[in-house]
Design a protein around this motif. Structure first.
Motif, short mmCIF file in Angstrom:
data_model
loop_
_atom_site.label_atom_id
_atom_site.label_comp_id
_atom_site.label_asym_id
_atom_site.label_seq_id
_atom_site.Cartn_x
_atom_site.Cartn_y
_atom_site.Cartn_z
N ASP A 105 61.21 58.31 -10.80
CA ASP A 105 61.35 57.01 -10.16
C ASP A 105 62.81 56.70 -9.87
OD1 ASP A 105 58.61 56.60 -10.22
OD2 ASP A 105 58.67 55.32 -12.02
N GLU A 106 63.67 56.97 -10.84
CA GLU A 106 65.10 56.70 -10.65
C GLU A 106 65.69 57.59 -9.55
OE1 GLU A 106 68.47 54.71 -10.91
OE2 GLU A 106 66.65 54.19 -12.03
N ARG A 107 65.35 58.88 -9.55
CA ARG A 107 65.90 59.79 -8.54
C ARG A 107 65.39 59.44 -7.15
NH1 ARG A 107 67.69 60.02 -12.41
NH2 ARG A 107 69.12 61.43 -13.40
N LYS A 109 64.57 56.50 -6.06
CA LYS A 109 65.29 55.30 -5.61
C LYS A 109 66.65 55.68 -5.02
CE LYS A 109 63.29 52.14 -8.98
NZ LYS A 109 63.54 51.40 -10.22
N VAL A 110 67.36 56.57 -5.71
CA VAL A 110 68.67 57.01 -5.24
C VAL A 110 68.53 57.72 -3.90
CG1 VAL A 110 70.58 58.60 -5.72
CG2 VAL A 110 69.67 57.15 -7.54
N PHE A 112 66.16 57.43 -1.67
CA PHE A 112 65.76 56.46 -0.67
C PHE A 112 66.99 55.71 -0.14
CE2 PHE A 112 64.44 52.09 0.41
CZ PHE A 112 63.62 52.38 1.49
N HIS A 113 67.85 55.28 -1.05
CA HIS A 113 69.06 54.55 -0.64
C HIS A 113 70.00 55.45 0.16
CE1 HIS A 113 68.15 50.78 -2.59
NE2 HIS A 113 67.81 51.44 -3.69
#
Length: 121
Positions: A105-107, A109-110, A112-113
């Motif tokens: 999930d964290e990766r 998000k990164v 995607f940004h």
């Protein structure tokens, strides 16, 4: 058979081809035919000859270098994903990175940004 823009035949890579290509490249590096960040002329010639001998596929230097560059990008992505991380593994049966849902999930998000930023630059 898929043709390229210049009328040549497009390269098709299966998993065995990729493994053979990597093995050949490693041997050429060990022989000193990549004195800097690139193979020298002898190294590329040897890669082309040995790849054709192992696979029966006659790819030119451009096709092999394209594969090299693509694999290098994938390797960089892999090292970036696992940089400073512990507890990561490889799921051999699924052929995926083995990590917790929270890590993914964290990766994601990164990533995607980063994609959003590059779309607007």
């Amino acid at each position: 058979m898929v043709k390229t823009k210049d009328g040549g035949v497009a390269a098709f890579w299966d998993n065995t081809d990729v493994l053979n290509f990597c093995d050949i490249c490693i041997k050429e590096i060990e022989l000193g035919n990549r004195p800097t960040t690139h193979f020298n002329k002898e190294g590329w010639r040897n890669v082309m000859i040995k790849f054709e001998e192992m696979t029966g596929k006659k790819y030119d230097k451009v096709q092999l270098k394209n594969k090299w560059d693509h694999l290098k990008k994938e390797w960089k992505l892999w090292t970036d994903l696992k940089r400073g991380e512990t507890g990561l593994g490889w799921n051999a049966s699924r052929k995926t990175i083995d990590a917790s849902d929270e890590w993914w999930d964290e990766r994601l998000k990164v990533l995607f940004h980063l994609c959003l930023l590059t779309c607007f630059l």
